[in-house]
Structure formats: C-alpha cells, structure tokens
Design a protein around this motif. Structure first.
Motif, PDB file in Angstrom:
ATOM      1  N   LEU A  69      -5.904   3.310  12.794  1.00 52.27           N
ATOM      2  CA  LEU A  69      -7.046   3.017  11.932  1.00 52.27           C
ATOM      3  C   LEU A  69      -6.658   3.088  10.465  1.00 52.27           C
ATOM      4  O   LEU A  69      -7.099   2.263   9.664  1.00 52.27           O
ATOM      5  CB  LEU A  69      -8.203   3.974  12.225  1.00 52.27           C
ATOM      6  N   SER A  70      -5.821   4.041  10.123  1.00 50.45           N
ATOM      7  CA  SER A  70      -5.365   4.174   8.742  1.00 50.45           C
ATOM      8  C   SER A  70      -4.563   2.944   8.317  1.00 50.45           C
ATOM      9  O   SER A  70      -4.732   2.418   7.215  1.00 50.45           O
ATOM     10  CB  SER A  70      -4.524   5.440   8.597  1.00 50.45           C
ATOM     11  N   LEU A  71      -3.708   2.455   9.199  1.00 50.07           N
ATOM     12  CA  LEU A  71      -2.931   1.239   8.895  1.00 50.07           C
ATOM     13  C   LEU A  71      -3.835   0.026   8.715  1.00 50.07           C
ATOM     14  O   LEU A  71      -3.642  -0.776   7.800  1.00 50.07           O
ATOM     15  CB  LEU A  71      -1.894   0.967   9.985  1.00 50.07           C
ATOM     16  N   PHE A  72      -4.838  -0.113   9.596  1.00 44.60           N
ATOM     17  CA  PHE A  72      -5.787  -1.223   9.451  1.00 44.60           C
ATOM     18  C   PHE A  72      -6.532  -1.113   8.118  1.00 44.60           C
ATOM     19  O   PHE A  72      -6.713  -2.109   7.424  1.00 44.60           O
ATOM     20  CB  PHE A  72      -6.793  -1.265  10.604  1.00 44.60           C
ATOM     21  N   ALA A  73      -6.960   0.093   7.770  1.00 44.16           N
ATOM     22  CA  ALA A  73      -7.685   0.294   6.514  1.00 44.16           C
ATOM     23  C   ALA A  73      -6.809  -0.066   5.323  1.00 44.16           C
ATOM     24  O   ALA A  73      -7.249  -0.757   4.401  1.00 44.16           O
ATOM     25  CB  ALA A  73      -8.161   1.741   6.408  1.00 44.16           C
ATOM     26  N   LYS A  74      -5.562   0.392   5.341  1.00 46.49           N
ATOM     27  CA  LYS A  74      -4.643   0.096   4.231  1.00 46.49           C
ATOM     28  C   LYS A  74      -4.385  -1.399   4.116  1.00 46.49           C
ATOM     29  O   LYS A  74      -4.344  -1.945   3.017  1.00 46.49           O
ATOM     30  CB  LYS A  74      -3.323   0.839   4.421  1.00 46.49           C
ATOM     31  N   SER A  75      -4.223  -2.078   5.254  1.00 41.28           N
ATOM     32  CA  SER A  75      -3.947  -3.519   5.198  1.00 41.28           C
ATOM     33  C   SER A  75      -5.166  -4.311   4.731  1.00 41.28           C
ATOM     34  O   SER A  75      -5.033  -5.308   4.036  1.00 41.28           O
ATOM     35  CB  SER A  75      -3.455  -4.036   6.548  1.00 41.28           C
ATOM     36  N   LEU A  76      -6.344  -3.844   5.089  1.00 39.27           N
ATOM     37  CA  LEU A  76      -7.565  -4.550   4.678  1.00 39.27           C
ATOM     38  C   LEU A  76      -7.918  -4.310   3.219  1.00 39.27           C
ATOM     39  O   LEU A  76      -8.404  -5.207   2.542  1.00 39.27           O
ATOM     40  CB  LEU A  76      -8.748  -4.100   5.535  1.00 39.27           C
ATOM     41  N   TYR A  77      -7.709  -3.095   2.747  1.00 37.39           N
ATOM     42  CA  TYR A  77      -8.249  -2.700   1.452  1.00 37.39           C
ATOM     43  C   TYR A  77      -7.205  -2.245   0.445  1.00 37.39           C
ATOM     44  O   TYR A  77      -7.554  -1.758  -0.619  1.00 37.39           O
ATOM     45  CB  TYR A  77      -9.277  -1.583   1.642  1.00 37.39           C
ATOM     46  N   ASN A  78      -5.939  -2.407   0.728  1.00 35.95           N
ATOM     47  CA  ASN A  78      -4.886  -1.885  -0.141  1.00 35.95           C
ATOM     48  C   ASN A  78      -4.965  -2.430  -1.561  1.00 35.95           C
ATOM     49  O   ASN A  78      -4.776  -1.701  -2.521  1.00 35.95           O
ATOM     50  CB  ASN A  78      -3.514  -2.161   0.459  1.00 35.95           C
ATOM     51  N   ASP A  79      -5.231  -3.700  -1.708  1.00 34.27           N
ATOM     52  CA  ASP A  79      -5.254  -4.304  -3.034  1.00 34.27           C
ATOM     53  C   ASP A  79      -6.659  -4.385  -3.633  1.00 34.27           C
ATOM     54  O   ASP A  79      -6.852  -4.952  -4.691  1.00 34.27           O
ATOM     55  CB  ASP A  79      -4.663  -5.720  -2.971  1.00 34.27           C
ATOM     56  N   THR A  80      -7.621  -3.808  -2.947  1.00 34.01           N
ATOM     57  CA  THR A  80      -9.003  -3.920  -3.381  1.00 34.01           C
ATOM     58  C   THR A  80      -9.374  -2.773  -4.310  1.00 34.01           C
ATOM     59  O   THR A  80      -9.145  -1.620  -3.992  1.00 34.01           O
ATOM     60  CB  THR A  80      -9.944  -3.886  -2.154  1.00 34.01           C
ATOM     61  N   LYS A  81      -9.921  -3.108  -5.439  1.00 31.10           N
ATOM     62  CA  LYS A  81     -10.510  -2.101  -6.312  1.00 31.10           C
ATOM     63  C   LYS A  81     -11.916  -1.855  -5.785  1.00 31.10           C
ATOM     64  O   LYS A  81     -12.798  -2.695  -5.920  1.00 31.10           O
ATOM     65  CB  LYS A  81     -10.578  -2.593  -7.760  1.00 31.10           C
ATOM     66  N   CYS A  82     -12.093  -0.724  -5.150  1.00 31.07           N
ATOM     67  CA  CYS A  82     -13.345  -0.478  -4.460  1.00 31.07           C
ATOM     68  C   CYS A  82     -13.935   0.858  -4.884  1.00 31.07           C
ATOM     69  O   CYS A  82     -13.225   1.844  -4.982  1.00 31.07           O
ATOM     70  CB  CYS A  82     -13.094  -0.487  -2.954  1.00 31.07           C
ATOM     71  N   ASN A  83     -15.229   0.871  -5.141  1.00 32.58           N
ATOM     72  CA  ASN A  83     -15.909   2.099  -5.522  1.00 32.58           C
ATOM     73  C   ASN A  83     -16.501   2.826  -4.320  1.00 32.58           C
ATOM     74  O   ASN A  83     -17.122   3.854  -4.466  1.00 32.58           O
ATOM     75  CB  ASN A  83     -17.025   1.798  -6.532  1.00 32.58           C
ATOM     76  N   LEU A 128      -7.692  18.177  14.035  1.00 28.43           N
ATOM     77  CA  LEU A 128      -8.528  17.387  13.128  1.00 28.43           C
ATOM     78  C   LEU A 128      -7.604  16.681  12.154  1.00 28.43           C
ATOM     79  O   LEU A 128      -6.665  17.287  11.630  1.00 28.43           O
ATOM     80  CB  LEU A 128      -9.489  18.273  12.330  1.00 28.43           C
ATOM     81  N   ILE A 129      -7.878  15.419  11.910  1.00 31.26           N
ATOM     82  CA  ILE A 129      -7.109  14.635  10.945  1.00 31.26           C
ATOM     83  C   ILE A 129      -8.097  13.975  10.003  1.00 31.26           C
ATOM     84  O   ILE A 129      -8.968  13.215  10.429  1.00 31.26           O
ATOM     85  CB  ILE A 129      -6.241  13.573  11.645  1.00 31.26           C
ATOM     86  N   ASN A 130      -7.974  14.265   8.710  1.00 25.53           N
ATOM     87  CA  ASN A 130      -8.858  13.672   7.704  1.00 25.53           C
ATOM     88  C   ASN A 130      -8.163  12.516   7.007  1.00 25.53           C
ATOM     89  O   ASN A 130      -6.966  12.586   6.725  1.00 25.53           O
ATOM     90  CB  ASN A 130      -9.248  14.711   6.648  1.00 25.53           C
ATOM     91  N   ALA A 131      -8.931  11.472   6.727  1.00 20.30           N
ATOM     92  CA  ALA A 131      -8.444  10.345   5.938  1.00 20.30           C
ATOM     93  C   ALA A 131      -9.505  10.023   4.895  1.00 20.30           C
ATOM     94  O   ALA A 131     -10.669   9.825   5.233  1.00 20.30           O
ATOM     95  CB  ALA A 131      -8.200   9.128   6.828  1.00 20.30           C
ATOM     96  N   LEU A 132      -9.095   9.993   3.641  1.00 20.80           N
ATOM     97  CA  LEU A 132     -10.039   9.749   2.553  1.00 20.80           C
ATOM     98  C   LEU A 132      -9.713   8.438   1.854  1.00 20.80           C
ATOM     99  O   LEU A 132      -8.556   8.160   1.552  1.00 20.80           O
ATOM    100  CB  LEU A 132      -9.985  10.891   1.536  1.00 20.80           C
ATOM    101  N   TRP A 133     -10.742   7.661   1.569  1.00 24.05           N
ATOM    102  CA  TRP A 133     -10.589   6.382   0.885  1.00 24.05           C
ATOM    103  C   TRP A 133      -9.844   6.560  -0.427  1.00 24.05           C
ATOM    104  O   TRP A 133      -8.894   5.856  -0.717  1.00 24.05           O
ATOM    105  CB  TRP A 133     -11.976   5.807   0.621  1.00 24.05           C
ATOM    106  N   ARG A 134     -10.259   7.540  -1.205  1.00 16.90           N
ATOM    107  CA  ARG A 134      -9.683   7.708  -2.544  1.00 16.90           C
ATOM    108  C   ARG A 134      -8.211   8.131  -2.507  1.00 16.90           C
ATOM    109  O   ARG A 134      -7.520   8.063  -3.500  1.00 16.90           O
ATOM    110  CB  ARG A 134     -10.509   8.685  -3.367  1.00 16.90           C
TER     111      ARG A 134
END
Length: 190
Positions: free
Chosen positions: A82-96, A114-120
């Motif tokens: 899921l982290s890889l999919f998120a990075k590939s989808l949003y890596n270049d996106t400036k997102c708030n 437990l594994i945490n993943a944060l957008w920021r």
C-alpha cells in the motif's frame, strides 16, 4: 477529520475508529457511517484517518492488483504494498491532504504488530512489535488533538481493550466536532 485507535497486545489486535467523514474541501459532514477500519484478511486490519479520497483510491488499486493473493499477506506485506502504491500515485503531487494509516496485524514472526504510515512523511513506515506482555498503540488524529493520555488512562483501569478504545472515542467526540461517538472496528485474536 477523524480518530482511529489501534492497540496490539500479546493476545491480538483491536482497531476501532469513529465513523464521521467530512468533505476535505468544504468541511461539510458527508457521512456518519464511514467505516475507517478494513479487514484485509484474517491476519491484517487497516485503519485510516484524515482525507478519505486518497485512501479509497490507494486501497482500490491495491485490491484490484493484489486480490488473488490477499489472503496470503501478513501485515508487513500489506503495509509495504500500500505504501508503494501511495508513493507511486502521489509522489510528485503537492497535496494538502492529511492521511494517516495504521496497519495492524500478525507479522512474519507471528507477533502482533502496528505499522504507521503518514502522508506528510511520504508514507515512510514506522513499525512497532509486541514483545513479552506489553501493549502498544497508535492513535491517529490529523486534527492534532492528542488523545493518547486518555487511552492510557482507560487502559490502566484494567477495562477491556475494546471498552478503553470506546471510552476514548466517546471523550474525543465531546472535544472535537470532527469525531462522532459511533465507533466501528475489528479485532484479531492470536
């Protein structure tokens, strides 16, 4: 926004969240029954807090791509994919958007984790594993409220894990209008 609490302990994992969803652009309530906790398989739960739309997109792509093997995955597999999919989808996106994800489940050593993943943090994974008789937890709340002390107090009262989480969500719903007192979640026992 929202509140999701994950607790891992020697005998299992519990992940519960409130069910209020707001539109990230208008801040209007769009649902009072949004399920922010997903059972991936009998070993892995995912809880998410924050902006709904990116998580739905990431999870949809993950499920479409991996559905044939999903029952074989442990918590690390799901978190990494899921982290890889998120990075590939949003890596270049400036997102708030402020998206927080907790992956809770049984790891490859058959221990609750437990594994945490944060957008920021560009979905950098932060892993915690239960050892001996300790309890670990993750409290996701993008609004910046820290309800950890309430959860710790509830857990120290020797009430059940589920009741401690419910009471924390109840308290949080009084403190923040972004959280409702309609908890929903799952539990996996080891």
């Amino acid at each position: 926004m929202s509140l999701v609490i994950a607790v891992a302990y020697q005998k299992g994992i519990t992940v519960i969240g409130d069910t209020r969803a707001k539109n990230s652009k208008t801040n209007m309530i769009i649902s009072e029954s949004c399920k922010k906790v997903i059972r991936v398989n009998n070993k892995v739960l995912i809880g998410f807090s924050g902006t709904l739309e990116p998580f739905q997109k990431i999870y949809q792509i993950f499920y479409q791509t991996e559905h044939e093997h999903i029952n074989d995955f442990g918590v690390e597999d799901v978190a990494n994919k899921l982290s890889l999919f998120a990075k590939s989808l949003y890596n270049d996106t400036k997102c708030n958007d402020n998206l927080q994800i907790v992956f809770a489940g049984i790891n490859s050593n058959k221990k609750p984790a437990l594994i945490n993943a944060l957008w920021r943090n560009n979905f950098k994974l932060d892993i915690s594993i239960v050892d001996s008789n300790n309890i670990i937890y993750s409290v996701l709340n993008p609004d910046g409220f820290d309800f950890s002390n309430i959860l710790e107090k509830e857990l120290s009262c020797k009430s059940s894990i589920r009741k401690a989480i419910y009471n924390t969500i109840k308290y949080a719903s009084i403190q923040s209008d972004t959280i409702n007192n309609r908890p929903f979640g799952y539990q996996i026992l080891c």
